[in-house]
Write an enzyme that holds these catalytic residues in place. Structure first.
Site, PDB file in Angstrom:
ATOM      1  CG  ASP A 102      -1.943  -1.067   1.235  1.00 18.65           C
ATOM      2  OD1 ASP A 102      -2.379  -1.456   0.137  1.00 18.65           O
ATOM      3  OD2 ASP A 102      -2.327  -1.527   2.332  1.00 18.65           O
TER       4      ASP A 102
ATOM      5  CE1 TYR B  77       3.955  -6.368   3.938  1.00 15.13           C
ATOM      6  CE2 TYR B  77       3.112  -8.611   4.064  1.00 15.13           C
ATOM      7  CZ  TYR B  77       3.253  -7.414   3.384  1.00 15.13           C
ATOM      8  OH  TYR B  77       2.688  -7.274   2.144  1.00 15.13           O
TER       9      TYR B  77
END
Length: 272
Positions: free
Chosen positions: A52, A110
């Site tokens: 994003d 992540y």
């Protein structure tokens, strides 16, 4: 036709995410423009994970098909010559046509870097999340770890899914959530089969809420079981989120990401 896998680092602070969009400043557009200048022809890329706006990558993987015959390092050196300083190829590897950057990946990882304290630190602006806390106050990291334990295993993660998520199923397998603290810093690692849109940022919002004492540790299990986005905390800021690794079957020998030149240097070195 040759298929090439490429490893990519980028600082996502200045970009409107990965995916190409009309009249938007995206990582994919910059990369494909640079590849075209190097290769002399427009080549489309397929990515492991579409990050994003504001999200970074230390281990993004893409693939492309081309008729060009080039040495692997020629791709790295040549494409990097046309990329902005905040995007860089790290490696290139010839692969067979069975390789697919997205569909062949079986694990993604992540990291999140979070700074806590009474004031912001400008030197890490855009590269770390921030949670304002009064002087002398710290997040309850033990409570955060206790809360995160419920996330391990296969679950329906609908409570942490963005409304615009396009994943076919909300069921994912979380392999690991590791939380480390170092003074004002808190570092988190998430490893899963795959992630839903905004899933890590929504989990971060919940874990920080637990760490601040707004909810007890067992609240997160209730949110998970409820499967409704409205039950969870607000989506946390993207600034500290990094796609660090994508795993593929061993025969492809896709290089592991190296986070040593980042805020995470040494943080998870002793973690399984």
């Amino acid at each position: 036709m040759n298929r090439i896998a490429l490893g990519l680092h980028y600082d996502g602070a200045a970009f409107s995410g990965w995916q190409s969009q009309p009249h938007r400043n995206t990582v994919q557009d910059h990369l494909e423009n640079a590849i075209e200048r190097f290769a002399g022809v427009r080549l489309l890329t397929t990515v492991a994970g579409r990050t994003d706006t504001g999200v970074h990558a230390l281990g993004q993987v893409i693939h492309l098909d081309t008729a060009l015959e080039r040495e692997p390092f020629s791709w790295v050196r040549g494409v990097n010559a046309f990329l902005p300083p905040s995007i860089a190829l790290q490696w290139a590897l010839p692969v067979d046509q069975g390789f697919h950057a997205r569909f062949l990946a079986f694990e993604r990882m992540y990291y999140y870097a979070l700074y806590t304290g009474p004031h912001r630190v400008p030197l890490v602006h855009g590269r770390a999340g921030y949670q304002m806390l009064p002087p002398g106050q710290r997040l309850d990291v033990d409570a955060m770890r206790e809360a995160a334990a419920c996330l391990l295993g296969e679950h329906d993660f609908s409570a942490f899914r963005a409304a615009e998520c396009q994943a076919k199923s909300p069921v994912k397998t979380m392999y690991d959530v590791t939380i480390r603290d170092d003074g004002n810093w808190v570092f988190l690692r998430f490893r899963a089969s795959a992630f839903l849109h905004h899933m890590v940022r929504n989990l971060m919002g919940c874990l920080v809420a637990v760490g601040r004492g707004r909810y007890p540790a067992h609240w997160l299990a209730q949110v998970l079981a409820g499967r409704e986005r409205k039950l969870a905390a607000p989506t946390f800021m993207p600034d500290g989120l990094y796609l660090v690794g994508v795993k593929y079957p061993d025969p492809y020998q896709i290089p592991a990401a190296d986070p040593s030149a980042s805020l995470f240097h040494g943080v998870f070195d002793d973690a399984a």
